[in-house]
Design a protein around this motif. Structure first.
Motif, PDB file in Angstrom:
ATOM      1  N   ILE A 135       0.768  -1.124   0.204  1.00 35.43           N
ATOM      2  CA  ILE A 135       0.080   0.211   0.297  1.00 35.43           C
ATOM      3  C   ILE A 135       0.948   1.685  -0.033  1.00 35.43           C
ATOM      4  CG2 ILE A 135      -1.952   1.365   0.548  1.00 35.43           C
ATOM      5  CD1 ILE A 135      -2.698  -1.965   2.711  1.00 35.43           C
ATOM      6  N   THR A 136       0.853   2.253  -1.152  1.00 31.87           N
ATOM      7  CA  THR A 136       2.058   2.806  -1.053  1.00 31.87           C
ATOM      8  C   THR A 136       1.623   4.158  -0.888  1.00 31.87           C
ATOM      9  OG1 THR A 136       1.841   3.391  -3.672  1.00 31.87           O
ATOM     10  CG2 THR A 136       3.150   1.696  -3.177  1.00 31.87           C
ATOM     11  N   ASN A 137       2.287   5.289  -0.727  1.00 37.98           N
ATOM     12  CA  ASN A 137       1.649   6.576  -0.414  1.00 37.98           C
ATOM     13  C   ASN A 137       0.936   7.237   0.609  1.00 37.98           C
ATOM     14  OD1 ASN A 137       1.833   9.119  -0.372  1.00 37.98           O
ATOM     15  ND2 ASN A 137       0.256   8.372  -2.825  1.00 37.98           N
ATOM     16  N   THR A 145       5.295   3.221   2.546  1.00 38.36           N
ATOM     17  CA  THR A 145       4.228   1.956   1.905  1.00 38.36           C
ATOM     18  C   THR A 145       4.574   1.464   3.330  1.00 38.36           C
ATOM     19  OG1 THR A 145       5.365   2.566  -0.388  1.00 38.36           O
ATOM     20  CG2 THR A 145       4.543   0.476   0.176  1.00 38.36           C
ATOM     21  N   VAL A 146       3.167   0.756   3.065  1.00 42.95           N
ATOM     22  CA  VAL A 146       3.080  -0.674   4.128  1.00 42.95           C
ATOM     23  C   VAL A 146       3.235  -1.285   3.340  1.00 42.95           C
ATOM     24  CG1 VAL A 146       1.540  -1.398   6.258  1.00 42.95           C
ATOM     25  CG2 VAL A 146       2.188   0.981   5.675  1.00 42.95           C
ATOM     26  N   TYR A 147       3.859  -2.803   3.712  1.00 42.42           N
ATOM     27  CA  TYR A 147       3.751  -4.245   3.230  1.00 42.42           C
ATOM     28  C   TYR A 147       3.309  -5.017   3.770  1.00 42.42           C
ATOM     29  CZ  TYR A 147       7.050  -1.996   0.060  1.00 42.42           C
ATOM     30  OH  TYR A 147       8.312  -1.539  -0.558  1.00 42.42           O
ATOM     31  N   ILE A 148       2.034  -5.830   2.889  1.00 42.34           N
ATOM     32  CA  ILE A 148       1.170  -7.263   3.896  1.00 42.34           C
ATOM     33  C   ILE A 148       1.857  -8.122   3.293  1.00 42.34           C
ATOM     34  CG2 ILE A 148      -0.870  -8.223   4.082  1.00 42.34           C
ATOM     35  CD1 ILE A 148      -2.370  -5.464   3.751  1.00 42.34           C
ATOM     36  N   GLY A 171       0.358 -12.030   3.570  1.00 43.00           N
ATOM     37  CA  GLY A 171      -0.369 -13.128   4.179  1.00 43.00           C
ATOM     38  C   GLY A 171      -1.442 -11.961   4.305  1.00 43.00           C
ATOM     39  N   ASP A 172      -1.346 -12.803   6.631  1.00 38.69           N
ATOM     40  CA  ASP A 172      -2.387 -11.737   7.538  1.00 38.69           C
ATOM     41  C   ASP A 172      -1.606 -10.386   7.867  1.00 38.69           C
ATOM     42  OD1 ASP A 172      -0.214 -13.675   9.308  1.00 38.69           O
ATOM     43  OD2 ASP A 172      -2.440 -14.300   9.895  1.00 38.69           O
ATOM     44  N   SER A 173       0.004 -10.386   7.836  1.00 41.56           N
ATOM     45  CA  SER A 173       0.405  -9.577   8.897  1.00 41.56           C
ATOM     46  C   SER A 173       1.381  -8.707   8.173  1.00 41.56           C
ATOM     47  CB  SER A 173       1.238 -10.139   9.644  1.00 41.56           C
ATOM     48  OG  SER A 173       0.837 -11.934   9.986  1.00 41.56           O
ATOM     49  N   ILE A 174       0.892  -7.240   8.569  1.00 41.65           N
ATOM     50  CA  ILE A 174       2.224  -6.422   8.108  1.00 41.65           C
ATOM     51  C   ILE A 174       3.384  -7.241   8.062  1.00 41.65           C
ATOM     52  CG2 ILE A 174       3.436  -3.780   8.986  1.00 41.65           C
ATOM     53  CD1 ILE A 174       0.094  -3.745  10.347  1.00 41.65           C
ATOM     54  N   SER A 175       4.341  -6.156   7.160  1.00 38.61           N
ATOM     55  CA  SER A 175       5.992  -7.414   6.700  1.00 38.61           C
ATOM     56  C   SER A 175       6.651  -5.929   6.923  1.00 38.61           C
ATOM     57  CB  SER A 175       5.269  -8.274   5.712  1.00 38.61           C
ATOM     58  OG  SER A 175       6.091  -6.987   4.657  1.00 38.61           O
ATOM     59  N   GLY A 176       8.002  -6.435   6.606  1.00 39.58           N
ATOM     60  CA  GLY A 176       8.813  -5.568   5.813  1.00 39.58           C
ATOM     61  C   GLY A 176       8.994  -5.187   4.431  1.00 39.58           C
ATOM     62  N   VAL A 177       9.961  -4.500   4.578  1.00 39.17           N
ATOM     63  CA  VAL A 177      10.340  -4.299   3.169  1.00 39.17           C
ATOM     64  C   VAL A 177      10.167  -5.600   2.392  1.00 39.17           C
ATOM     65  CG1 VAL A 177      11.080  -2.885   0.753  1.00 39.17           C
ATOM     66  CG2 VAL A 177      11.020  -1.873   2.578  1.00 39.17           C
ATOM     67  N   GLN A 178       9.135  -5.607   0.781  1.00 36.81           N
ATOM     68  CA  GLN A 178       9.225  -7.092   0.200  1.00 36.81           C
ATOM     69  C   GLN A 178       9.660  -6.427  -1.205  1.00 36.81           C
ATOM     70  OE1 GLN A 178       7.699  -9.929   1.040  1.00 36.81           O
ATOM     71  NE2 GLN A 178       7.302  -9.481   2.441  1.00 36.81           N
ATOM     72  N   SER A 179      10.145  -7.165  -1.684  1.00 34.79           N
ATOM     73  CA  SER A 179      11.007  -6.466  -2.977  1.00 34.79           C
ATOM     74  C   SER A 179       9.978  -6.500  -3.746  1.00 34.79           C
ATOM     75  CB  SER A 179      12.691  -7.937  -3.135  1.00 34.79           C
ATOM     76  OG  SER A 179      11.866  -8.586  -3.496  1.00 34.79           O
ATOM     77  N   THR A 180       9.207  -7.771  -4.761  1.00 34.32           N
ATOM     78  CA  THR A 180       8.210  -8.575  -5.395  1.00 34.32           C
ATOM     79  C   THR A 180       6.931  -8.363  -4.665  1.00 34.32           C
ATOM     80  OG1 THR A 180       8.314 -10.970  -4.960  1.00 34.32           O
ATOM     81  CG2 THR A 180       9.437  -9.186  -7.032  1.00 34.32           C
ATOM     82  N   VAL A 181       6.142  -7.784  -5.493  1.00 35.91           N
ATOM     83  CA  VAL A 181       4.908  -7.527  -4.347  1.00 35.91           C
ATOM     84  C   VAL A 181       3.322  -8.152  -5.778  1.00 35.91           C
ATOM     85  CG1 VAL A 181       5.106  -5.981  -3.454  1.00 35.91           C
ATOM     86  CG2 VAL A 181       4.146  -5.741  -4.864  1.00 35.91           C
ATOM     87  N   ILE A 232     -14.238   6.427   4.880  1.00 33.29           N
ATOM     88  CA  ILE A 232     -13.411   5.227   5.330  1.00 33.29           C
ATOM     89  C   ILE A 232     -12.968   4.985   3.385  1.00 33.29           C
ATOM     90  CG2 ILE A 232     -13.054   3.413   4.838  1.00 33.29           C
ATOM     91  CD1 ILE A 232     -14.986   3.037   7.571  1.00 33.29           C
ATOM     92  N   SER A 233     -12.086   4.390   2.817  1.00 34.66           N
ATOM     93  CA  SER A 233     -11.228   4.216   1.466  1.00 34.66           C
ATOM     94  C   SER A 233     -11.478   2.838   1.383  1.00 34.66           C
ATOM     95  CB  SER A 233     -10.453   4.992   0.691  1.00 34.66           C
ATOM     96  OG  SER A 233     -10.276   4.764  -0.392  1.00 34.66           O
ATOM     97  N   ARG A 234     -10.620   2.251   1.938  1.00 35.34           N
ATOM     98  CA  ARG A 234     -10.357   0.450   2.419  1.00 35.34           C
ATOM     99  C   ARG A 234     -10.719   0.025   3.449  1.00 35.34           C
ATOM    100  NH1 ARG A 234      -7.487   0.132  -3.991  1.00 35.34           N
ATOM    101  NH2 ARG A 234      -7.934  -1.470  -3.795  1.00 35.34           N
ATOM    102  N   VAL A 235     -10.870  -1.262   3.629  1.00 32.98           N
ATOM    103  CA  VAL A 235     -10.603  -1.629   4.949  1.00 32.98           C
ATOM    104  C   VAL A 235      -9.233  -3.391   4.852  1.00 32.98           C
ATOM    105  CG1 VAL A 235     -11.496  -2.787   6.071  1.00 32.98           C
ATOM    106  CG2 VAL A 235     -12.328  -0.689   5.710  1.00 32.98           C
ATOM    107  N   TRP A 236      -8.531  -3.811   5.545  1.00 32.73           N
ATOM    108  CA  TRP A 236      -7.860  -5.130   5.403  1.00 32.73           C
ATOM    109  C   TRP A 236      -8.725  -5.673   6.140  1.00 32.73           C
ATOM    110  CZ3 TRP A 236      -5.799  -1.037   2.839  1.00 32.73           C
ATOM    111  CH2 TRP A 236      -6.086  -1.061   1.539  1.00 32.73           C
ATOM    112  N   ILE A 237      -8.378  -7.065   6.586  1.00 39.51           N
ATOM    113  CA  ILE A 237      -8.813  -7.366   7.922  1.00 39.51           C
ATOM    114  C   ILE A 237      -7.890  -8.770   7.877  1.00 39.51           C
ATOM    115  CG2 ILE A 237     -10.203  -9.157   9.333  1.00 39.51           C
ATOM    116  CD1 ILE A 237     -12.565  -7.083   8.534  1.00 39.51           C
ATOM    117  N   GLY A 238      -6.509  -8.919   8.662  1.00 40.26           N
ATOM    118  CA  GLY A 238      -6.100 -10.201   8.638  1.00 40.26           C
ATOM    119  C   GLY A 238      -5.616 -10.334   6.774  1.00 40.26           C
ATOM    120  N   GLY A 239      -5.034  -8.675   6.303  1.00 43.52           N
ATOM    121  CA  GLY A 239      -4.702  -9.234   5.116  1.00 43.52           C
ATOM    122  C   GLY A 239      -5.446  -9.241   3.963  1.00 43.52           C
ATOM    123  N   LEU A 240      -6.985  -9.450   4.170  1.00 40.58           N
ATOM    124  CA  LEU A 240      -7.496  -9.917   3.002  1.00 40.58           C
ATOM    125  C   LEU A 240      -8.832  -8.291   3.116  1.00 40.58           C
ATOM    126  CD1 LEU A 240      -9.762 -13.152   3.826  1.00 40.58           C
ATOM    127  CD2 LEU A 240      -7.970 -12.758   1.729  1.00 40.58           C
TER     128      LEU A 240
END
Ligand SMILES: *[C@@H]1O[C@H](CO)[C@@H](O)[C@H](O)[C@H]1NC(C)=O
Ligand SMILES: *[C@@H]1O[C@H](CO)[C@@H](O)[C@H](O)[C@H]1NC(C)=O
Ligand SMILES: *[C@@H]1O[C@H](CO)[C@@H](O)[C@H](O)[C@H]1NC(C)=O
Ligand SMILES: *[C@@H]1O[C@H](CO)[C@@H](O)[C@H](O)[C@H]1NC(C)=O
Ligand SMILES: *[C@@H]1O[C@H](CO)[C@@H](O)[C@H](O)[C@H]1NC(C)=O
Ligand SMILES: [Zn+2]
Length: 415
Positions: free
Chosen positions: A54-56, A70-73, A75-85, A400-408
């Motif tokens: 999720i950029t910007n 940028t926030v990376y997800i 699976g179901d969790s917030i992760s560190g930087v991912q090189s490919t998404v 609210i624009s968008r909502v994620w729950i457990g990564g979905l």
């Protein structure tokens, strides 16, 4: 349709019902306003495996709004930087909040979880379990609001909650010697915490104390219903972790506030249910509450919430949303946003109001991996519209624009 209707509202237990009249909120003059969804469609309830960027977005970290990042997800969790998404989403410079937590509600069906999800409420704390099979079925609904639950509320014979809920004699409690078995029954059925109802004809002081001691001996928390000064004081003296509601009939004195603070108790005032129901004299009479004019009761409620906050006692956001009962109904989801507005009316700063609906309930209810946006936390996220800033205007949590729950992602952004 409700398979079961659970649910103590502030004052009553709902009875099983085959009809689903829907929910409404009472407006300023007591008129019913139909409940609507913030969003309509759930994407898909599959176990999340994708990586998402999720950029910007401007992350609210519990203290301040940060520069765009940028926030990376994963699976179901917030992760560190991912090189490919797998998916990249432009956050359009909107503020990103942790998923919201309603610390006091009574959802009666999976449909209620859908409604909560649509309003960005990603965790709900069910404050009475009337049926353990039902409560167990509400847990772990992938892609929907997470459900945690109290046990079957401990209440005394001849009390308002007992009279209104067909409680069998062996599930009522009136003396301390019953406490160990009662607490075993509640936690033997998988409850997350113990709920006690402190009211007229409710468990006396010694019995409340024994219930709390027994729950604490198991490392479990206790929440206590108490909406009048006398019974709120008993809840404080019992060392219940979280007195629920707030007195509407008189002010909390310094002795009570000092004790709450020194015993590390928290408050979940549920201003929403008072605002929602006290406008209607017929409802108040049906609920057996003292007939205090709305403006008077509301002023006492605001004063008490302000006093608790000023003392440094943690304030948690809760709504007492409930399935319909005898013409009463408190809507799900939108009501948490209203509660934030009510806390603002009581004088809390917006940062602490956002904390009341995120990190504070996570901490005080011991809910792991929730309430903040950090690597390793569940990806429960609420992205606001670019022009929304709840630090400046608390009602902007509704944009609210968008909502994620457990990564979905819950929200279908067809709008
Ligand atoms: C009560 O409020 C509703 C909506 O808030 C409004 O439509 C209605 O006209 C009001 N009724 C009266 C009698 O003021
Ligand atoms: C509950 O019902 C009993 C028996 O009818 C009655 O004595 C008692 O006053 C009722 N309790 C409340 C709080 O109304
Ligand atoms: C769980 O609840 C059921 C029904 O309410 C009760 O019969 C049973 O004894 C409880 N289980 C435990 C382990 O206490
Ligand atoms: C504070 O209020 C409680 C509950 O009404 C009461 O028992 C207590 O005596 C009061 N303390 C003081 C110092 O007024
Ligand atoms: C915030 O929302 C509440 C509930 O809808 C409304 O009554 C209030 O007027 C709003 N406040 C502002 C400043 O818009
Ligand atoms: Zn309740």
């Amino acid at each position: 349709m409700h398979r079961y209707v659970s649910a103590a509202s502030l004052f009553l237990y709902a009875l099983p019902s085959s009809a689903c009249p829907g929910h409404y909120r009472r407006g300023e003059n007591g008129t019913a306003i139909p409940q609507t969804y913030q969003v309509q469609t759930r994407i898909k309830p599959a176990t999340p495996t994708a990586t998402v960027a999720i950029t910007n977005v401007r992350v609210w970290d519990g203290y301040k709004v940060n520069e765009p990042s940028t926030v990376y997800i994963a699976g179901d969790s917030i992760s560190g930087v991912q090189s490919t998404v797998d998916q990249s989403i432009d956050g359009r410079n909107g503020i990103l909040l942790p998923g919201l937590i309603d610390a006091h509600a009574h959802p009666g069906s999976v449909q209620d979880l859908e409604t909560l999800s649509s309003y960005g409420v990603t965790t709900v704390l069910n404050q009475n379990c009337q049926n353990y099979e039902y409560c167990s079925s509400m847990r772990g609904q992938t892609g929907l609001t997470s459900f945690f639950t109290a046990g079957f509320s401990a209440k005394g014979p001849g009390s308002s909650h007992a009279n209104n809920s067909d409680t069998p004699l062996d599930k009522l409690i009136w003396e301390p010697s019953q406490a160990p078995a009662y607490v075993q029954y509640v936690f033997g059925n998988g409850s997350d915490w113990l709920k006690v109802v402190s009211e007229q004809n409710g468990p006396d002081q010694a019995t409340q104390n024994a219930l709390v001691e027994n729950a604490h001996a198991l490392g479990k928390k206790v929440n206590t219903h108490c909406s009048l000064v006398e019974f709120y004081n008993m809840a404080i003296l019992s060392k219940s972790d979280g007195p629920q509601h707030i007195p509407m009939d008189g002010v909390l004195n310094d002795t009570m506030l000092d004790l709450m603070y020194s015993q590390k108790q928290y408050a979940t005032p549920t201003m929403n249910v008072f605002y929602d129901q006290l406008h209607d004299p017929a409802a108040v009479a049906a609920l057996g509450q003292p007939a205090i004019p709305f403006e008077e009761a509301w002023s006492v409620i605001k004063q008490n919430v302000a006093a608790v906050y000023a003392k440094g006692i943690p304030v948690l956001a809760g709504t007492d949303s409930t399935t319909p009962y005898a013409g009463l109904s408190v809507s799900f989801g939108n009501s948490l946003h209203y509660e934030l507005w009510h806390l603002y009316q009581a004088g809390l700063p917006t940062e602490d109001i956002l904390r009341a609906a995120t990190i504070l309930p996570a901490l005080h209810h011991g809910l792991p991996h929730r309430g903040a946006i950090e690597e390793g936390m569940l990806a429960d996220l609420v992205l606001l519209e670019p022009d929304a800033d709840p630090i400046q205007a608390i009602n902007d949590t509704m944009k609210i624009s968008r909502v994620w729950i457990g990564g979905l992602e819950y929200m279908n952004v067809a709008k």
